[in-house]
Design an enzyme around this catalytic site. Sequence first.
Site, PDB file in Angstrom:
ATOM      1  CG  ASN A  37      -2.282   0.994   1.057  1.00 49.71           C
ATOM      2  OD1 ASN A  37      -2.363   2.009   0.605  1.00 49.71           O
ATOM      3  ND2 ASN A  37      -3.372   1.042   2.265  1.00 49.71           N
ATOM      4  CG  HIS A 122     -11.508  -2.322  10.755  1.00 50.21           C
ATOM      5  ND1 HIS A 122     -10.621  -1.378   9.940  1.00 50.21           N
ATOM      6  CD2 HIS A 122     -10.584  -3.268  11.442  1.00 50.21           C
ATOM      7  CE1 HIS A 122      -9.072  -2.565   9.922  1.00 50.21           C
ATOM      8  NE2 HIS A 122      -9.471  -2.951  11.193  1.00 50.21           N
ATOM      9  CG  ASP A 216      -3.357  -0.520  15.521  1.00 49.86           C
ATOM     10  OD1 ASP A 216      -2.627   0.313  16.071  1.00 49.86           O
ATOM     11  OD2 ASP A 216      -3.708  -0.518  14.209  1.00 49.86           O
ATOM     12  CG  HIS A 218      -1.831   2.909  13.098  1.00 53.17           C
ATOM     13  ND1 HIS A 218      -1.204   3.513  11.640  1.00 53.17           N
ATOM     14  CD2 HIS A 218      -2.208   1.414  12.611  1.00 53.17           C
ATOM     15  CE1 HIS A 218      -1.485   2.705  10.671  1.00 53.17           C
ATOM     16  NE2 HIS A 218      -1.897   1.772  11.489  1.00 53.17           N
ATOM     17  CG  HIS A 318      -2.097  -6.312   8.725  1.00 53.38           C
ATOM     18  ND1 HIS A 318      -1.795  -5.573   8.219  1.00 53.38           N
ATOM     19  CD2 HIS A 318      -3.433  -5.595   8.974  1.00 53.38           C
ATOM     20  CE1 HIS A 318      -2.038  -4.357   7.646  1.00 53.38           C
ATOM     21  NE2 HIS A 318      -2.980  -4.506   8.285  1.00 53.38           N
ATOM     22  CG  ASP A 322      -3.640  -2.336   2.395  1.00 49.20           C
ATOM     23  OD1 ASP A 322      -4.936  -1.928   2.924  1.00 49.20           O
ATOM     24  OD2 ASP A 322      -2.425  -3.175   2.532  1.00 49.20           O
TER      25      ASP A 322
END
Length: 408
Positions: A37, A122, A216, A218, A318, A322
């Site tokens: 991505n 999500h 998350d 991140h 994951h 994408d």
Amino acid sequence: MRIVSADVVVTSPGRNFVTLKLTTDEGVTGLGDATLNGRELAVVSYLRDHVVPLLIGTDPQRIEHTWQALYRGAYWRRGPVTMAAIAAVDVALWDIKAKIAGLPLYQLLGGASRDRVRTYGHANGRDIPELLDSVRARLAEGYPAVRVQTGVPGLQRVYGVHDGTAIAAEADGQRIDQRVLPVEEDWDTAGYLRHVPEVLAAVRSEFGPELPLLHDAHHRLSPQEAARLARTVEPFDLFWLEDLTPAENQTALRLVRQHSTTPLAIGEVFNTVHDYRTLIDEGLIDYVRSAVTHFGGVSPLRKLFDYAAQQQIRTGIHGPEDISPVGMAAAIHLDLAIHNFGIQEYSGHTPLTERVFRHAYTFTDGYLHPGEQPGIGVELDEELAAAHPYVPAYLPVNRLLDGSVHDW
Ligand SMILES: [Mg+2]
């Protein structure tokens, strides 16, 4: 049997996907996902210019041998571009081998260890009421577990809430001259750390204690901030807390472990087992998160999962949008076969993407199954793919309130 052609297909049915298609002299084809991505064309060049010439004329059944030749033979090892390219070859070869055997891939990986694959979806909201609505929507879709992300008071655009795609970039006026530039998001760690417990308390109070919840961070926290967050959210009994600290530092999670029993997940940006060694050997994590697409394929990911199992670590592959349906299919076959499966991230794809990539896997009541079609069970509609060419796009960049760049 010999590989006679290797085509790299780039398509953008709403977002960019890179697919490798191998064809044998007996007409058997295999697909592999090579989508990285925001850096898609680097992998396209790696494949077309450096890998395809090596594959033509080789025996497609020698998967491990080919993997080692591509990994060791380049001299320059590891890294996301290299490993995404090798992953596409590995998955395409497994697809071919399983088709030759007349079996779905999971059967070659040892057969099913479970009946179906649990997922999480999500839920996002700019504020808490919007988040609660989003959780309700995921539960209505059947998801048995939900990742919750919200905006932070005082910040305009935050990860997981604001959509950072090419389409969003254009809508936000980020196109300057002929260039598409990344969407800019903003960040304030202190505000975030104050807000998260309030968010999780609201979700627990609305949906009760049993719903598995994930969150998350991140990769945005220092070891101290991460330890504080993991300890603060303990009363909310998270399924996992994800990507607390930047991925380069494997020892950062030691401090978190000393202060909290909140389960930890990490690894979506890792490319090889070496990125995990300290984390696994010291038992610093509970879930490994690498995708087939970014870890060199099914072959090395299976080895990672077996290694992680020795520390009772489970998997949580994951699965954002994408990861193409090709990469998703490979993941679901692995999920079904391995013993130490934990959960699979799954967001689904747009209807157009699902027409470009017709797949045998199914999503029913929040659970995935890879289907029984020989191979990985995905077919690429090349005509439709060609009708939707590459669109330049970046992932967002993230800035602190003073304008300096922070981890996205
Ligand atoms: Mg993540």
